[in-house]
Each structure stands twice: as structure tokens, then as C-alpha cells.
Scaffold this motif. Structure first.
Motif, PDB file in Angstrom:
ATOM      1  N   CYS B   6       0.842  -1.176   0.000  1.00 14.14           N
ATOM      2  CA  CYS B   6       0.000   0.000   0.000  1.00 14.14           C
ATOM      3  C   CYS B   6       0.881   1.230   0.000  1.00 14.14           C
ATOM      4  O   CYS B   6       1.878   1.281   0.674  1.00 14.14           O
ATOM      5  CB  CYS B   6      -0.864  -0.010   1.246  1.00 14.14           C
ATOM      6  N   ARG B   8       0.349   5.567  -0.188  1.00  8.77           N
ATOM      7  CA  ARG B   8      -0.531   6.698  -0.406  1.00  8.77           C
ATOM      8  C   ARG B   8       0.245   7.963  -0.198  1.00  8.77           C
ATOM      9  O   ARG B   8       1.428   7.954   0.015  1.00  8.77           O
ATOM     10  CB  ARG B   8      -1.671   6.663   0.598  1.00  8.77           C
ATOM     11  N   HIS B 134      -6.539   1.091   8.418  1.00  5.16           N
ATOM     12  CA  HIS B 134      -6.606   0.907   6.963  1.00  5.16           C
ATOM     13  C   HIS B 134      -5.566  -0.126   6.520  1.00  5.16           C
ATOM     14  O   HIS B 134      -5.883  -1.045   5.767  1.00  5.16           O
ATOM     15  CB  HIS B 134      -6.365   2.252   6.265  1.00  5.16           C
ATOM     16  N   GLU B 135      -4.347   0.034   7.021  1.00  6.35           N
ATOM     17  CA  GLU B 135      -3.282  -0.914   6.646  1.00  6.35           C
ATOM     18  C   GLU B 135      -3.636  -2.325   7.090  1.00  6.35           C
ATOM     19  O   GLU B 135      -3.476  -3.280   6.344  1.00  6.35           O
ATOM     20  CB  GLU B 135      -1.943  -0.490   7.267  1.00  6.35           C
ATOM     21  N   HIS B 138      -5.984  -4.266   4.813  1.00 16.40           N
ATOM     22  CA  HIS B 138      -5.391  -4.996   3.682  1.00 16.40           C
ATOM     23  C   HIS B 138      -4.983  -6.407   4.109  1.00 16.40           C
ATOM     24  O   HIS B 138      -5.120  -7.364   3.360  1.00 16.40           O
ATOM     25  CB  HIS B 138      -4.133  -4.281   3.182  1.00 16.40           C
ATOM     26  N   PHE B 181      -1.935  -1.365  -4.403  1.00 16.19           N
ATOM     27  CA  PHE B 181      -3.179  -2.118  -4.458  1.00 16.19           C
ATOM     28  C   PHE B 181      -4.098  -1.558  -5.519  1.00 16.19           C
ATOM     29  O   PHE B 181      -3.916  -0.442  -5.997  1.00 16.19           O
ATOM     30  CB  PHE B 181      -3.905  -2.008  -3.126  1.00 16.19           C
ATOM     31  N   GLU B 186      -8.191  -0.541  -2.058  1.00 17.29           N
ATOM     32  CA  GLU B 186      -7.958   0.631  -1.197  1.00 17.29           C
ATOM     33  C   GLU B 186      -9.261   1.077  -0.533  1.00 17.29           C
ATOM     34  O   GLU B 186      -9.289   1.393   0.653  1.00 17.29           O
ATOM     35  CB  GLU B 186      -7.374   1.787  -2.017  1.00 17.29           C
ATOM     36  N   ARG B 247     -11.823   9.924  -0.767  1.00 14.70           N
ATOM     37  CA  ARG B 247     -11.661   9.250   0.527  1.00 14.70           C
ATOM     38  C   ARG B 247     -12.288  10.060   1.643  1.00 14.70           C
ATOM     39  O   ARG B 247     -13.016   9.533   2.471  1.00 14.70           O
ATOM     40  CB  ARG B 247     -10.166   9.112   0.829  1.00 14.70           C
TER      41      ARG B 247
HETATM   42 ZN   LIG Z   1      -3.966   0.968   1.378  1.00 19.08          ZN
END
Ligand SMILES: [Zn+2]
Lengths: 194, 389
Positions: B6, B8, B134-135, B138, B181, B186, B247
Motif C-alpha cells: 500500500c 498513499r 486501513h493498513e 489490507h 493495491f 484501497e 476518501r
Molecule cells: Zn492501502
């Protein structure tokens, strides 16, 4: 210590040969970095064909990852020390004539931090030192660069002459290699004239 | 090859062209399914990915970019655990990295990296938990690698600096050679991330705030570099930056649905990272990003900034080095000292700024006081030469 040194040497010496490299003979005065700066090396060096920027030049003994001398020949107002890596997203800091000699180490530091994407850079020491016949600065630094995560050390001499920055730096892996050739670098720096 | 799953932040690719609002979620409560332990990778591809991740972790464990401060690591891990719960947390190894950009990464085998730049950008534990959740999302959803893109072209300056070589490993990914990803993954990670938050003691309303401030920071960076500001908060919201804007929007909607309360832990967060704040600030202001850095300093000042923040702002101005900047910097150094900044460098900065605003006597006096505070200063001989006799 020896095995580690050998591993580093094996990892780093395998640098590909670049076109346009040339030999700098010992004892002859040469102009460097397309500038008014001239040096007289006491030993033989290899000059790399590729330049870090228009006012730059690199010499090495065993490959530029094992020992590297970089010449900055008169960096002008509002220009970078070397070519931009990613101008749009992470532009390099620029030299300014308002800088004092004490700002020069930070200019190099911040340029490296941006170009390498590495926060592992520290200025270790700085002191006044004559350079090219004028009052200048000598400073040392440490950093981690490169995908081998090698701890490197650097030493540089700089002076600001007529609003332009002249500098010579020497960098090598901290373990073994830095000490091995630092005397040859100092001899070159001592021989500099503008 | 390293394969963070991931990535961002400022360098993120455009995402979410059509704003899908994610799977229909039980609108009432954020009940998490029980977590299954001891998962083993299935099939050739997944096993291969885990092996790669294991190899990456072996490299990373000895990396000089890992911050080894146990207290900080335990603190960050604690926030993750309080967000996703102890059961889930047990499966993750967290590594805090000294990389001054906004990012965190999750690997297939349960390794998570948290970048120091993220720690400077979140204002409380809930916001940090939002990103870490969030991480973890995944990982829980076992998102598989979706191809990769090379974000940055190889330049000969990188070659000169020793960045490019046959053993391109960890730092290649630090430089921006990263995997990413898919958009759908995401979004899914965002939605499960905010679900963790809602089911934790932290309020889920913290999640969208991370993104709105990131957009504002990107605008400030652009403005500082005299580039066009790309975001418009009033109209045409999604036009230019779908990633962060989208987001922010769907996370706001989710948070409104959960409508959960809770203490975001701002005070606890300030304490948790206090020891590292000077380092985080120092790494930020050396990035040659005046606008973005000033925005971050404004944020920190607004949430009860310390003398460290004022000192960092002084350094930022003196680094930019326009004639007027030294006047501002001198004032800021004085303010930092008055607020109790005990770093000798504040006196050094003050002295050097005053020398450049034609206040030579006062400047020398400040430099002398720097040398008194720090007789073994590494730049002592240089400063002495400025002070004279
Ligand atoms: Zn992510």
C-alpha cells in the motif's frame, strides 16, 4: 572487520564501466568542473565521463561507490548543487549569495536529503579552513545512501568567491574506505586554486 | 525486491474515478467478525508473496532507517492494538521508519511499516489508528498484489548518488519504486479501517480529517512552489484530486452513519511522540518544502504547539533566506527561547539571523551565548571565527 569490508567491496566495486572516463595523471595541474578551479593531484585518478551537473565533475580511484571526489565549480546564485532528481515533486534547494559559509554544509545536507530520499544525514564538524587561497570552511558529515544501506562519511572544503560557491567533497564507506584515501583527497583540496 | 502493499500520500496515483460507496454495511453498529488465527498462505501465488515479504522483513530488520526506540514502537503498536483489538494486533509486527513522508505499508506476512512523516501529520491517536487500521484492513482482507508501478524514472543523478545498482532493495522502495493495491482494495481497506475505529474507543470521525488536512498540505506545498493549487473545496471537489477528496467524502459519510463518540486522544498523542517531535520537525523542514512545512507547523501550533514548533519555524525561515526571512527568523528564535526552548541551536540561529539583519553586536552576543551553552559545539571553531575577538 575484514570480511565485512570485502563484502562491501564486492557489492560496490561491481559498478559498470561508463563511457567517457579518462585518466588524470599525477602531478599535472588540471582545470576542473568546467570552471576557474584548478587542482594538482599527487596521485593518479579516474575522471568519470558523466557529470552530476553542469558545474560538476567526479573523480574516483576504485569506483565511485568506494571513493568519490566531487568538484563543484562555481555554483551560481539561485542554482542547485547538482541536477534535479524530481524537479516537480521534490525540487533541490538552491545556492544563494546571501549564504554565509556556515550555511554551506546545510545546503549540501538538504540537497542530499532531497536527492537521496534519506533523512539519515548529519553534519559532524565544521571549522574555518583556507581553500584556494581564500577563507573557507572545512566540514565533515555522515550519511546513509544507496540501496546497500552503506554508512558513508564525507569531508568537504568550500569557499564563496565573487558570489559563487566552490567546493570539493570526498565520500566513501565509513568502514575502512574513508580513511584509506582521505589523505589523497586532502592533498587535492590543498592544491586548489581559483 | 520489496513489495509494500500500500502506498498513499503526496505521490499517490489517481484513484476512484467513479465514486463507489463501498459495500452495503450494517448501518447500525460496527460489529467486527471474530478473527481467525494462524492463517497460512494458500496456493502458489500467495505463498510466493509471503516468501517475498519474509525476505523483505529480514532486510528491513537490520535497516538503518528503522527507529529502534522501544518506547515509541510500543506506543505506536499500542494505538494499532487499541484500534483493531488485541486479537488482530497479535499477528502484526510494527516497524517505525525514519522516513519523513506520509505513509504506512502493510505486507502479506503481517509486517507493517509506519513512516515518521505520518507521525508528524496526525493530531491524535484516533487519526493514527485510522491509518493503521486501513493498513491492517489490507492484511485482514488478504489483498493480493495488484501489479506495480515505477513511480520515478531513474536519473543519472540517482546513479551518481549510488542509488541505482544491481541489488536494488529496500531503499529503492524508499525512493518510490513501489507496489500498489487496486482502487477497489484501497476502498475496501478504508471501509474496514473506519469500522475498526468505530468499534474501538476512538471516534470514527477522525478518519476523514487525515485526508482533508493532507489535501490542504498538498495545496500549501504547491502554493509555496508557485505552482497552481489543485484543490477546490467549494465546487468541483473531485475534479483534480480524486484520491484524497473521494476518501475524505466517503469516510465522512461512513463516520456520520456510525455516529460513534469517543476521545480521540490528542493529549495522549502529544505525550506519546513528544520525545521524537524535534527530530520529526527537523526532518520535515529540511525537505525544501516551505509551504507544506509551514502548513504543518501552523497545524501543530494550533493544537497547542511547543517551543520546538516555534524553533522549527525559525529554522524554516532562515533556511529560505530571503532578506526579510532573517528578520522573521530572529523574532521566532527569540520567541522560542522565551517559551523555554533550551536547544543551544536557538541561540546559534538567532545570532546568525541577526548578523544578516545588520544587528552585528546583538548577533555576536547571541553566538557567544551559544558557545557558552555548548562549549563542545561541532561548529564551534566556525562560529568563533564569526564572533571574532
Ligand atoms: Zn492501502
Amino acid at each position: 572487520m575484514k570480511p565485512i569490508t570485502l563484502i562491501i567491496a564486492a557489492a560496490l566495486a561491481a559498478a559498470p564501466a561508463y563511457a567517457g572516463n579518462s585518466l588524470i595523471p599525477a602531478g599535472r595541474t588540471v582545470q576542473v568542473a568546467k570552471s576557474a578551479m584548478a587542482v594538482t593531484p599527487g596521485s593518479e585518478w579516474n575522471k568519470l565521463g558523466r557529470r552530476p551537473g553542469t558545474n560538476g565533475e567526479i573523480w574516483t580511484l576504485d569506483g565511485d561507490k568506494l571513493n568519490r571526489v566531487t568538484f563543484y565549480g562555481g555554483i551560481a546564485q539561485d542554482t542547485t548543487l547538482f541536477r534535479e532528481v524530481d524537479r516537480k515533486n521534490s525540487p533541490l534547494p538552491r545556492f544563494s549569495q546571501t549564504m554565509l559559509l556556515t550555511d554551506v554544509p546545510k545546503l549540501l545536507e538538504n540537497s542530499y536529503r532531497v536527492a537521496l530520499g534519506s533523512a539519515l544525514f548529519t553534519i559532524d564538524q565544521m571549522e574555518p579552513a583556507r581553500f584556494g587561497g581564500v577563507d573557507g570552511i572545512r566540514f565533515t558529515y555522515s550519511f546513509v545512501a544507496g540501496n546497500q544501506e552503506v554508512q558513508s562519511k564525507g569531508e568537504a572544503r568550500a569557499a564563496i568567491v565573487k558570489g559563487r560557491l566552490y567546493m570539493i567533497s570526498y565520500e566513501a564507506p565509513a568502514l575502512h574506505f574513508f580513511e584509506k584515501n582521505v589523505a589523497q583527497f586532502r592533498q587535492i583540496a590543498d592544491s586548489a586554486t581559483f | 525486491m520489496i513489495a509494500p502493499l500500500c502506498r498513499r500520500g503526496a505521490a499517490a496515483v489517481a484513484l476512484l474515478a467513479g465514486l463507489a460507496c463501498g459495500p452495503a454495511m450494517a448501518a447500525d453498529r460496527a460489529a467486527l467478525p471474530p478473527y481467525s488465527f494462524a492463517y497460512e498462505p494458500q496456493g502458489v501465488d500467495e505463498r510466493g508473496m509471503w516468501m517475498m515479504a519474509d525476505e523483505d522483513e529480514r532486510i528491513l530488520r537490520t535497516s538503518s532507517f528503522v527507529i529502534r526506540d522501544e518506547e515509541l514502537n510500543a506506543y505506536v503498536r499500542g494505538v494499532l492494538c487499541r484500534t483493531v483489538g488485541e486479537d488482530r494486533c497479535r499477528n502484526v509486527r510494527v516497524y517505525v521508519m525514519r522516513i519523513p513522508q506520509f505513509n504506512a505499508t502493510m505486507y502479506a506476512n503481517g509486517m507493517m511499516t509506519v513512516w515518521s512523516g505520518l507521525l508528524l501529520r496526525v493530531q491524535n491517536e484516533a487519526e493514527l489508528g485510522a491509518v493503521l487500521g486501513h493498513e491492517f484492513g489490507h492484511f485482514e482482507k488478504r489483498h493480493s498484489l495488484n501489479g506495480f508501478k515505477n513511480k520515478r524514472s531513474v536519473s543519472d543523478v540517482l546513479a551518481w548518488l549510488g542509488m541505482v545498482g544491481p541489488n536494488a532493495g529496500l531503499s529503492a522502495s524508499l525512493a518510490g519504486y513501489v507496489y500498489s493495491f487496486s482502487r477497489a482494495q484501497e476502498t475496501e481497506a478504508d471501509l474496514i479501517g473506519i469500522q475498526y475505529l468505530a468499534s474501538s474507543a476512538y471516534p470514527s470521525a477522525a478518519a476523514p480529517k487525515v485526508w482533508s488536512r493532507l489535501m490542504a498540505e498538498q495545496d500549501a506545498t504547491a502554493a509555496g512552489r508557485k505552482r497552481k493549487v489543485r484543490h477546490s473545496y467549494a465546487a468541483g471537489f473531485f475534479a483534480s484530486h480524486p484520491t484524497e477528496a473521494a476518501r475524505e467524502a466517503y469516510l465522512s459519510r461512513e463516520a456520520a452513519k456510525y455516529a460513534d463518540a469517543g476521545d480521540p486522544g490528542a493529549e495522549a498523542y502529544r505525550k506519546g511522540i513528544a520525545k521524537w517531535l524535534p527530530q520529526l520537525l527537523d526532518d520535515q523542514i529540511k525537505l525544501n518544502d516551505f509551504g507544506g512545512s509551514e502548513y504543518l507547523l501552523d497545524q501543530l501550533a494550533a493544537s497547542g504547539g511547543s517551543a520546538d514548533v516555534t524553533f522549527a519555524r525559525a529554522e524554516l525561515y532562515s533556511q529560505r533566506g530571503n532578506p526579510r526571512d532573517y528578520v522573521t527568523a530572529a523574532e521566532l528564535y527569540r520567541e522560542a527561547i522565551a517559551k523555554g526552548c533550551d536547544r543551544p541551536e536557538a541561540r546559534r540561529g538567532l545570532g546568525l539571523a541577526l548578523l544578516r539583519t545588520q544587528q552585528s553586536d546583538e548577533g555576536k552576543q547571541a553566538l557567544r551565548s551559544y558557545l557558552e551553552f555548548r562549549p563542545d559545539a561541532p561548529d564551534g571553531p566556525m562560529i568563533k571565527s564569526l564572533v571574532g575577538n
